[in-house]
Design an enzyme around this catalytic site. Sequence first.
Site, PDB file in Angstrom:
ATOM      1  N   ASP A 137       0.957  -0.958   0.240  1.00  0.00           N
ATOM      2  CA  ASP A 137      -0.071  -0.258  -0.288  1.00  0.00           C
ATOM      3  C   ASP A 137       0.801   0.982  -0.075  1.00  0.00           C
ATOM      4  O   ASP A 137       2.090   1.180   0.567  1.00  0.00           O
ATOM      5  CB  ASP A 137      -0.672   0.133   1.036  1.00  0.00           C
ATOM      6  N   ASP A 173       3.499   2.865  -4.042  1.00  0.00           N
ATOM      7  CA  ASP A 173       2.638   3.538  -5.001  1.00  0.00           C
ATOM      8  C   ASP A 173       2.600   2.424  -6.368  1.00  0.00           C
ATOM      9  O   ASP A 173       3.508   2.962  -7.196  1.00  0.00           O
ATOM     10  CB  ASP A 173       2.760   4.934  -5.479  1.00  0.00           C
ATOM     11  N   VAL A 174       1.612   1.860  -6.479  1.00  0.00           N
ATOM     12  CA  VAL A 174       1.245   1.499  -7.983  1.00  0.00           C
ATOM     13  C   VAL A 174       0.942   1.270  -8.794  1.00  0.00           C
ATOM     14  O   VAL A 174       0.567   0.769  -9.785  1.00  0.00           O
ATOM     15  CB  VAL A 174       0.566   0.033  -7.129  1.00  0.00           C
ATOM     16  N   TYR A 198     -14.960   7.207 -11.869  1.00  0.00           N
ATOM     17  CA  TYR A 198     -14.908   5.721 -11.311  1.00  0.00           C
ATOM     18  C   TYR A 198     -15.785   4.920 -12.171  1.00  0.00           C
ATOM     19  O   TYR A 198     -14.533   4.216 -12.693  1.00  0.00           O
ATOM     20  CB  TYR A 198     -15.730   6.095 -10.040  1.00  0.00           C
ATOM     21  N   LYS A 242     -13.168   2.056 -13.405  1.00  0.00           N
ATOM     22  CA  LYS A 242     -13.632   0.503 -13.330  1.00  0.00           C
ATOM     23  C   LYS A 242     -14.171  -0.375 -14.352  1.00  0.00           C
ATOM     24  O   LYS A 242     -13.841  -1.713 -14.661  1.00  0.00           O
ATOM     25  CB  LYS A 242     -14.686   0.058 -12.442  1.00  0.00           C
ATOM     26  N   THR A 272     -15.948   0.261   4.133  1.00  0.00           N
ATOM     27  CA  THR A 272     -14.270   0.343   4.745  1.00  0.00           C
ATOM     28  C   THR A 272     -14.247   2.080   4.610  1.00  0.00           C
ATOM     29  O   THR A 272     -15.574   2.505   4.535  1.00  0.00           O
ATOM     30  CB  THR A 272     -13.634  -0.063   2.535  1.00  0.00           C
TER      31      THR A 272
END
Length: 254
Positions: A39, A64-65, A156, A160, A191
């Site tokens: 993460d 940071d992916v 978003y 997605k 979450t």
Amino acid sequence: MTATGSDTRVALVTGGGGGIGSAVARRLADEGAAVAVVDRDDAAEAVAGRIRDAGGRAEAFLCDVSAESDVAALVEKVSGRLGAITDLCCVAGSIRRGTVPDLSLADWHRSFADNVDSVFLMCRAVLPLMERAGRGRIVTVASGWGLRAGEKAAAYCTAKAGVVMLTQAMALDHSPAGIRVNCVAPGDTRTPMLAREARQLGQSDTEFLAEAADRPLGRIGTPEDIAAAVAFLAGPDADFVTGAVLTVDGGGSV
Ligand SMILES: NC(=O)c1ccc[n+]([C@@H]2O[C@H](COP(=O)([O-])OP(=O)(O)OC[C@H]3O[C@@H](n4cnc5c(N)ncnc54)[C@H](O)[C@@H]3O)[C@@H](O)[C@H]2O)c1
């Protein structure tokens, strides 16, 4: 921690410091995997610590992916410390609620970076290693909103949808090499992301959660509900499953 033998399951979970990612990391550790909890937030360290306290194997990696150079270094570090990666779970993602006129170009780019670039970069780094090993499992986390649009979430939803299509394109390209690639599309799940959405929309948590629970099964999801679906797709019971998108939303999209 020392490198492991070739039959060891090594799972890399991005977004492992977050709500769903931490549940995925715990679940795969419970199933015996050595887990790389990845993460950009240092919450990953606490998640790895909890897994170790419970007797499992886990290490945290700050990364940071969505950053190309960070991802290359990460994969090398994880392979060196835990062993060859057998399971890649791309859970990292972020949301910025808004209609198209509400969003800045920076919001749009951030949404694509965190949700789509992250999957592309992680898979690009890991796929050649899995191909060499002749096996591997990849599970991406998209959203019900990658299949059907939701209000005030234009960037978003688009990002997605990209995750869903990227998953299926990779399933076509890499299943012949023994790599299964599948996707989980969660509905609203309790979450920190949900609390952020409520704030972005100017709603109270209570009001937002009540609306989110309005679905056939009458509740919002738990991170463990989503982790169970990820574990199924990564596990041996799904040996004949690739290119699938498993919706886990309490019937919200029916
Ligand atoms: N919570 C929901 O209702 C819901 C519904 C559908 C889909 N999802 C998806 O599930 C996934 C997990 O979300 P969550 O609800 O656990 O949210 P969360 O905010 O609790 O966790 C997301 C984690 O991803 C990390 N992250 C984001 N971008 C990153 C990057 N570029 N590099 C490294 N880490 C990064 C964050 O630091 C955070 O820890 C996301 O992809 C999200 O879009 C969530």
